[in-house]
Enzyme design. Structure first.
Site, PDB file in Angstrom:
ATOM      1  CG  ASN A 160      31.637 186.338  38.028  1.00 44.25           C
ATOM      2  OD1 ASN A 160      33.141 185.507  38.755  1.00 44.25           O
ATOM      3  ND2 ASN A 160      31.014 186.872  37.410  1.00 44.25           N
ATOM      4  N   GLY A 236      39.144 187.888  39.448  1.00 43.59           N
ATOM      5  CA  GLY A 236      38.789 187.431  40.782  1.00 43.59           C
ATOM      6  C   GLY A 236      39.273 189.679  41.016  1.00 43.59           C
ATOM      7  CB  SER A 237      38.366 191.658  43.573  1.00 39.95           C
ATOM      8  OG  SER A 237      39.008 191.163  44.681  1.00 39.95           O
ATOM      9  CB  THR A 240      42.217 189.067  45.602  1.00 39.92           C
ATOM     10  OG1 THR A 240      41.129 189.226  45.636  1.00 39.92           O
ATOM     11  CG2 THR A 240      42.812 187.741  45.141  1.00 39.92           C
ATOM     12  CB  ALA A 241      44.299 191.521  41.128  1.00 42.96           C
ATOM     13  CD  GLU A 258      40.517 185.969  31.962  1.00 44.31           C
ATOM     14  OE1 GLU A 258      39.626 185.517  32.572  1.00 44.31           O
ATOM     15  OE2 GLU A 258      41.411 185.653  31.441  1.00 44.31           O
ATOM     16  CB  CYS A 291      34.286 190.409  34.988  1.00 39.41           C
ATOM     17  SG  CYS A 291      33.666 189.439  33.458  1.00 39.41           S
ATOM     18  CD  GLU A 462      44.147 182.871  31.074  1.00 46.03           C
ATOM     19  OE1 GLU A 462      43.640 181.690  30.751  1.00 46.03           O
ATOM     20  OE2 GLU A 462      45.023 183.051  31.704  1.00 46.03           O
TER      21      GLU A 462
HETATM   22  P1  NAD Z   1      37.474 187.649  44.984  1.00 46.30           P
HETATM   23  O1  NAD Z   1      39.102 188.812  44.742  1.00 46.30           O
HETATM   24  O2  NAD Z   1      37.708 187.545  46.217  1.00 46.30           O
HETATM   25  O3  NAD Z   1      38.113 185.989  45.180  1.00 46.30           O
HETATM   26  C1  NAD Z   1      38.349 185.254  43.991  1.00 46.30           C
HETATM   27  C2  NAD Z   1      39.606 184.314  44.447  1.00 46.30           C
HETATM   28  O4  NAD Z   1      39.907 184.238  45.094  1.00 46.30           O
HETATM   29  C3  NAD Z   1      38.595 183.277  45.273  1.00 46.30           C
HETATM   30  O5  NAD Z   1      38.313 182.076  45.019  1.00 46.30           O
HETATM   31  C4  NAD Z   1      39.474 183.721  46.861  1.00 46.30           C
HETATM   32  O6  NAD Z   1      39.560 182.916  47.698  1.00 46.30           O
HETATM   33  C5  NAD Z   1      40.876 184.137  46.346  1.00 46.30           C
HETATM   34  N1  NAD Z   1      41.628 184.647  47.270  1.00 46.30           N
HETATM   35  C6  NAD Z   1      40.889 184.945  48.353  1.00 46.30           C
HETATM   36  N2  NAD Z   1      42.271 185.963  48.699  1.00 46.30           N
HETATM   37  C7  NAD Z   1      43.171 185.541  48.248  1.00 46.30           C
HETATM   38  C8  NAD Z   1      44.470 185.377  48.480  1.00 46.30           C
HETATM   39  N3  NAD Z   1      44.936 186.007  49.500  1.00 46.30           N
HETATM   40  N4  NAD Z   1      45.412 184.937  46.864  1.00 46.30           N
HETATM   41  C9  NAD Z   1      45.060 183.359  46.963  1.00 46.30           C
HETATM   42  N5  NAD Z   1      43.634 184.079  46.311  1.00 46.30           N
HETATM   43  C10 NAD Z   1      43.100 184.301  47.279  1.00 46.30           C
HETATM   44  O7  NAD Z   1      36.888 187.566  43.811  1.00 46.30           O
HETATM   45  P2  NAD Z   1      35.487 187.493  43.933  1.00 46.30           P
HETATM   46  O8  NAD Z   1      34.690 188.308  44.904  1.00 46.30           O
HETATM   47  O9  NAD Z   1      35.228 185.916  44.324  1.00 46.30           O
HETATM   48  O10 NAD Z   1      34.832 188.021  42.018  1.00 46.30           O
HETATM   49  C11 NAD Z   1      34.025 189.022  42.066  1.00 46.30           C
HETATM   50  C12 NAD Z   1      35.469 189.584  40.998  1.00 46.30           C
HETATM   51  O11 NAD Z   1      36.016 189.210  40.110  1.00 46.30           O
HETATM   52  C13 NAD Z   1      34.808 190.663  40.355  1.00 46.30           C
HETATM   53  O12 NAD Z   1      35.587 192.136  40.718  1.00 46.30           O
HETATM   54  C14 NAD Z   1      34.524 191.041  38.981  1.00 46.30           C
HETATM   55  O13 NAD Z   1      34.977 191.771  38.024  1.00 46.30           O
HETATM   56  C15 NAD Z   1      36.301 189.842  39.041  1.00 46.30           C
HETATM   57  N6  NAD Z   1      35.846 188.882  37.591  1.00 46.30           N
HETATM   58  C16 NAD Z   1      36.441 189.003  36.000  1.00 46.30           C
HETATM   59  C17 NAD Z   1      35.668 188.274  35.012  1.00 46.30           C
HETATM   60  C18 NAD Z   1      37.194 188.761  34.151  1.00 46.30           C
HETATM   61  O14 NAD Z   1      36.920 187.881  33.200  1.00 46.30           O
HETATM   62  N7  NAD Z   1      37.399 190.000  34.282  1.00 46.30           N
HETATM   63  C19 NAD Z   1      35.647 187.223  35.629  1.00 46.30           C
HETATM   64  C20 NAD Z   1      34.715 187.255  36.937  1.00 46.30           C
HETATM   65  C21 NAD Z   1      34.871 187.957  37.618  1.00 46.30           C
END
Ligand code: NAD
Length: 488
Positions: A160, A236-237, A240-241, A258, A291, A462
């Site tokens: 994003n 990310g989401s 995934t985390a 995050e 986010c 961070e």
């Molecule tokens: P996502 O979790 O689908 O993917 C994020 C990253 O993780 C991508 O690079 C993806 O390829 C990688 N990934 C996917 N599966 C994995 C695995 N098993 N092991 C390691 N890496 C893997 O998230 P998204 O859809 O790309 O992003 C949107 C999400 O990110 C939303 O939930 C949003 O709120 C969050 N976000 C948070 C912040 C913050 O600072 N808190 C900032 C921006 C986005």
């Protein structure tokens, strides 16, 4: 020279679509197709990384680590500033490539985001030079605290705000003396590749920054379970985390997470209503793919009607369209899968009794700015992150109720409060569960502030010294005074 099959050419800018490992471009046997959210056109065929490239990148980061860790702070800072210079020199290239890849506004990339990318490097370079803890004494012994580089760091980022979020991690990790394997998101992989070129030109030694491309589900585990990786920083989401945390558990690799949010905007009757409306409409920025977005608008009942009237008037004036057009306010949604997800949330909310104030439909790759009302606190649309231009509006009658609604989700990333009463602001903010709270403002972000989320919105903080605390091994060295004996 990049061969045609190994480059994406976007508005005349050539982007290498291979990995960057140990200072060399590395191809994969397979590729995946990267398309533009603007019109669905194919931007390029991107290297589809596997466990093999993941291992090669970690090995390169491991090999480069002793040299980079031993590089003086001053020299590290100099190179980070040179990277910032490179970002500024290529600002137009980065802006247009990012816009075509992610669909976010060109005008924001030019004036806000890319300058901020350069600032990420300058800030952490300068902070590194100031990083110190005053020595202290224990019975005549001196305690000296140091931030030692920890080792190879895996940085995984979402689509994003691709380069902004990547460099928010890359800059402090490099400043800390760590080497890096960056894995950008598969829906917006291009500017990470340009960053590798810029860093190399700035004199960053080979292997200190590596970029691997690919689907997270295919390459992620090989990175996050690797025993030579000393830090993992992920944005990310939540699902995934959770997978990454499981994978990192084998080596107890420290994690910074995050994650998502479902942040509230609390509008009290004593607020400047025009300001509150501006803050609410701002939540459609980046087509709602932010986010921190305050997607739950909570308005005191006595002003709810007037607030809604002004909101509709302001939001209806937003121009949605091609993000390359300077006049556009809202661009497309990143991917058709994300659009389906957004629409699924909205249709289920409507089926559950929500009413549409504005929007509620899609037009091609564009989701109309949407406001839903008549939503229950325990409904999916109030509880789950949509990550699109969809806001909900609920009303409250007391301050306690406002706080209860605001805190009533599993998330705790941010909160915004609109009020004209400073005492109320203090009372309310002290009760909100959130990593960041804004009062009568939104998105004011200083890199020296701690950034992160509470509850499911994240683990760790961070920013400023907090970044160095995460990326480094903190060490306390205790030295006895001259002539001291244990039996004195
Ligand atoms: P996502 O979790 O689908 O993917 C994020 C990253 O993780 C991508 O690079 C993806 O390829 C990688 N990934 C996917 N599966 C994995 C695995 N098993 N092991 C390691 N890496 C893997 O998230 P998204 O859809 O790309 O992003 C949107 C999400 O990110 C939303 O939930 C949003 O709120 C969050 N976000 C948070 C912040 C913050 O600072 N808190 C900032 C921006 C986005």
């Amino acid at each position: 020279m990049i061969r045609e099959s190994q480059a994406a050419v976007i508005a005349g800018v050539a982007v290498d679509t291979r990995h960057w490992i140990g200072g060399e471009r590395v191809a994969s046997t397979e590729t995946f197709t990267d398309t533009s959210p603007i019109d669905g056109s194919v931007l390029g065929e991107i290297a589809r990384g596997t466990a093999m490239e993941a291992a090669a990148a970690v090995a390169a980061a491991k090999a480069a680590f002793p040299g980079w860790a031993a590089t003086s702070r001053a020299e590290r800072a100099r190179i980070l500033h040179a990277i910032a210079d490179g970002v500024e020199k290529r600002l137009e290239d980065l802006a247009i490539v990012e816009t075509c890849d992610s669909g976010a506004l060109l005008r924001s990339h030019r004036r806000g985001v890319m300058p901020r990318v350069a600032h990420n490097f300058r800030f952490f370079a300068d902070w590194l030079l100031r990083l110190e803890h005053e020595d202290f004494e224990t019975r005549g012994h001196t305690n000296h605290v140091s931030w030692d580089p920890a080792g190879p760091s895996v940085l995984i980022t979402p689509w994003n705000a691709p380069l902004m979020l990547a460099t928010w991690k890359v800059a402090p990790a490099l400043a800390a003396g760590n080497t890096v394997v960056l894995k950008p998101a598969e829906w917006s992989p291009l500017t990470a590749s340009l960053l590798a070129d810029i860093a190399a030109e700035a004199g960053l030694p080979a292997g200190v920054l590596n970029v691997v491309q690919g689907y997270g589900a295919e390459i992620g585990d090989a990175l996050t379970s690797h025993p030579d990786v000393r830090r993992i920083s992920f944005t990310g989401s939540v699902p995934t985390a959770q997978r990454i945390a499981e994978s990192a558990a084998a080596n107890l690799t420290p994690l910074s997470l995050e994650l998502g949010g479902k942040s509230p905007l609390l509008v009290f009757a004593d607020a400047d209503l025009d300001l509150a409306v501006d803050l609410a409409v701002e939540q459609y920025d980046n087509a709602g793919q932010v986010c921190l977005a305050a997607t739950r608008i909570l308005v005191e009942e006595s002003v709810a009607e007037e607030f809604t009237r002004r909101f509709v008037s302001k939001a209806s004036a937003l121009k949605q369209g091609d993000p390359r057009d300077e006049a556009t306010d809202i661009g497309p949604t990143i991917h058709s899968r994300q659009l389906e997800k957004i629409d699924g949330f909205v249709q289920r909310a409507l089926a559950a009794g929500a009413r549409t104030v504005i929007g509620g439909h899609r037009d091609g790759q564009y989701y109309a700015p949407t406001l839903l009302t008549g939503v229950a606190q325990d409904s999916e649309i109030v509880q789950e992150e949509v990550f699109g231009p969809v806001l909900t509006l609920q009303t409250f009658t007391t301050e306690d109720e406002a706080v209860r609604l605001a805190n009533g989700t599993r998330f705790g990333l941010a909160a915004t409060v609109a009020t004209g009463d400073p005492e109320r602001a203090e009372r309310v903010t002290s009760q909100l569960v959130a990593g960041t709270v804004w009062v009568n403002c939104f998105f004011v972000r200083d890199l020296q502030a701690p950034f992160g989320g509470s509850r499911l919105s994240g683990v760790g903080r961070e920013g400023g010294t907090w970044s160095f605390d995460f990326y480094c091994d903190l060490k306390n060295t205790v030295t006895a005074p001259k002539g001291w004996t244990n039996h004195g």
